[in-house]
Design an enzyme around this catalytic site. Structure first.
Site, PDB file in Angstrom:
ATOM      1  N   ILE A  31      31.635  42.653  53.821  1.00  0.00           N
ATOM      2  CA  ILE A  31      31.240  43.988  54.282  1.00  0.00           C
ATOM      3  C   ILE A  31      30.411  44.731  53.223  1.00  0.00           C
ATOM      4  O   ILE A  31      29.657  45.646  53.559  1.00  0.00           O
ATOM      5  CB  ILE A  31      32.502  44.800  54.673  1.00  0.00           C
ATOM      6  N   ASN A  87      38.626  35.043  43.192  1.00  0.00           N
ATOM      7  CA  ASN A  87      39.284  35.908  42.216  1.00  0.00           C
ATOM      8  C   ASN A  87      40.793  35.808  42.403  1.00  0.00           C
ATOM      9  O   ASN A  87      41.283  35.784  43.534  1.00  0.00           O
ATOM     10  CB  ASN A  87      38.817  37.360  42.414  1.00  0.00           C
ATOM     11  N   GLY A  93      40.243  40.226  39.312  1.00  0.00           N
ATOM     12  CA  GLY A  93      39.436  41.093  40.169  1.00  0.00           C
ATOM     13  C   GLY A  93      39.713  40.932  41.651  1.00  0.00           C
ATOM     14  O   GLY A  93      38.888  41.299  42.485  1.00  0.00           O
ATOM     15  N   SER A  95      41.067  41.960  45.100  1.00  0.00           N
ATOM     16  CA  SER A  95      41.474  43.211  45.748  1.00  0.00           C
ATOM     17  C   SER A  95      42.152  42.970  47.095  1.00  0.00           C
ATOM     18  O   SER A  95      42.821  43.871  47.602  1.00  0.00           O
ATOM     19  CB  SER A  95      40.271  44.142  45.923  1.00  0.00           C
ATOM     20  N   HIS A 100      40.608  33.854  49.419  1.00  0.00           N
ATOM     21  CA  HIS A 100      39.247  33.861  49.973  1.00  0.00           C
ATOM     22  C   HIS A 100      38.276  33.357  48.923  1.00  0.00           C
ATOM     23  O   HIS A 100      38.456  33.589  47.728  1.00  0.00           O
ATOM     24  CB  HIS A 100      38.844  35.250  50.464  1.00  0.00           C
TER      25      HIS A 100
HETATM   26  P1  5GP Z   1      38.135  40.372  46.143  1.00  0.00           P
HETATM   27  O1  5GP Z   1      37.797  41.680  45.474  1.00  0.00           O
HETATM   28  O2  5GP Z   1      39.575  40.356  46.610  1.00  0.00           O
HETATM   29  O3  5GP Z   1      37.742  39.155  45.374  1.00  0.00           O
HETATM   30  O4  5GP Z   1      37.202  40.315  47.442  1.00  0.00           O
HETATM   31  C1  5GP Z   1      37.483  41.023  48.604  1.00  0.00           C
HETATM   32  C2  5GP Z   1      36.193  41.132  49.346  1.00  0.00           C
HETATM   33  O5  5GP Z   1      36.484  41.526  50.673  1.00  0.00           O
HETATM   34  C3  5GP Z   1      35.230  42.189  48.780  1.00  0.00           C
HETATM   35  O6  5GP Z   1      34.001  41.559  48.419  1.00  0.00           O
HETATM   36  C4  5GP Z   1      35.069  43.194  49.918  1.00  0.00           C
HETATM   37  O7  5GP Z   1      33.757  43.698  50.024  1.00  0.00           O
HETATM   38  C5  5GP Z   1      35.470  42.384  51.136  1.00  0.00           C
HETATM   39  N1  5GP Z   1      36.067  43.169  52.194  1.00  0.00           N
HETATM   40  C6  5GP Z   1      37.037  44.123  52.073  1.00  0.00           C
HETATM   41  N2  5GP Z   1      37.361  44.626  53.275  1.00  0.00           N
HETATM   42  C7  5GP Z   1      36.584  43.970  54.187  1.00  0.00           C
HETATM   43  C8  5GP Z   1      36.456  44.054  55.615  1.00  0.00           C
HETATM   44  O8  5GP Z   1      37.137  44.817  56.307  1.00  0.00           O
HETATM   45  N3  5GP Z   1      35.551  43.233  56.195  1.00  0.00           N
HETATM   46  C9  5GP Z   1      34.779  42.354  55.474  1.00  0.00           C
HETATM   47  N4  5GP Z   1      33.913  41.606  56.154  1.00  0.00           N
HETATM   48  N5  5GP Z   1      34.873  42.260  54.134  1.00  0.00           N
HETATM   49  C10 5GP Z   1      35.757  43.054  53.508  1.00  0.00           C
END
Ligand code: 5GP
Ligand code: ZN
Length: 114
Positions: A31, A87, A93, A95, A100
């Site tokens: 997103i 991550n 990092g 979140s 994923h």
């Molecule tokens: P992390 O920070 O955990 O490595 O990556 C989480 C990713 O999920 C981030 O890049 C963030 O932009 C993406 N993300 C968070 N919420 C959503 C959502 O509702 N839809 C999509 N398509 N991506 C999301």
């Protein structure tokens, strides 16, 4: 898992811009893209992070990486190259606490990441 964002996306309860889906995995665009091509690949089954993987997940991981390669070829970035990142935990990092793999492409990546 009830309160997990990516479980809800995997179940279709929250919409996503899907690239690929089968019984086990889902690929969808991030997103908040950090590169011209930025998509995520998740197992549909809840796994909290790469730290929770076991030997029994070997086939799942092979399927994820083979799918990433096929999608990158389809998107025209297979030859130029791409980066796959997962991550893990706070310092890593992470979140969203559902495993994923970020796939980033379409620009030259820096090393080391920040
Ligand atoms: P992390 O920070 O955990 O490595 O990556 C989480 C990713 O999920 C981030 O890049 C963030 O932009 C993406 N993300 C968070 N919420 C959503 C959502 O509702 N839809 C999509 N398509 N991506 C999301
Ligand atoms: Zn989940």
């Amino acid at each position: 898992m009830a309160d997990c964002l990516f479980c809800k996306i995997a179940a279709g309860d929250i919409p996503s811009n899907k690239l690929f889906e089968d019984d086990d995995i889902l690929a969808f665009y991030d997103i908040d893209p950090k590169a011209p091509v930025h998509f995520l690949v998740i197992p549909k089954r809840h796994i909290a992070s790469a730290a929770a993987l076991t030997e029994a997940d070997a086939a799942l991981l092979g399927h994820i990486y083979a799918t990433i390669a096929a999608l990158c070829r389809r998107l025209g970035v297979g030859e130029g190259g791409y980066r796959v990142v997962t991550n893990v935990g706070e310092d890593g990092g992470q979140s969203v606490a559902h495993l994923h793999f970020h796939v980033l492409a379409g620009r030259s990546m820096k090393w080391p990441p920040g």
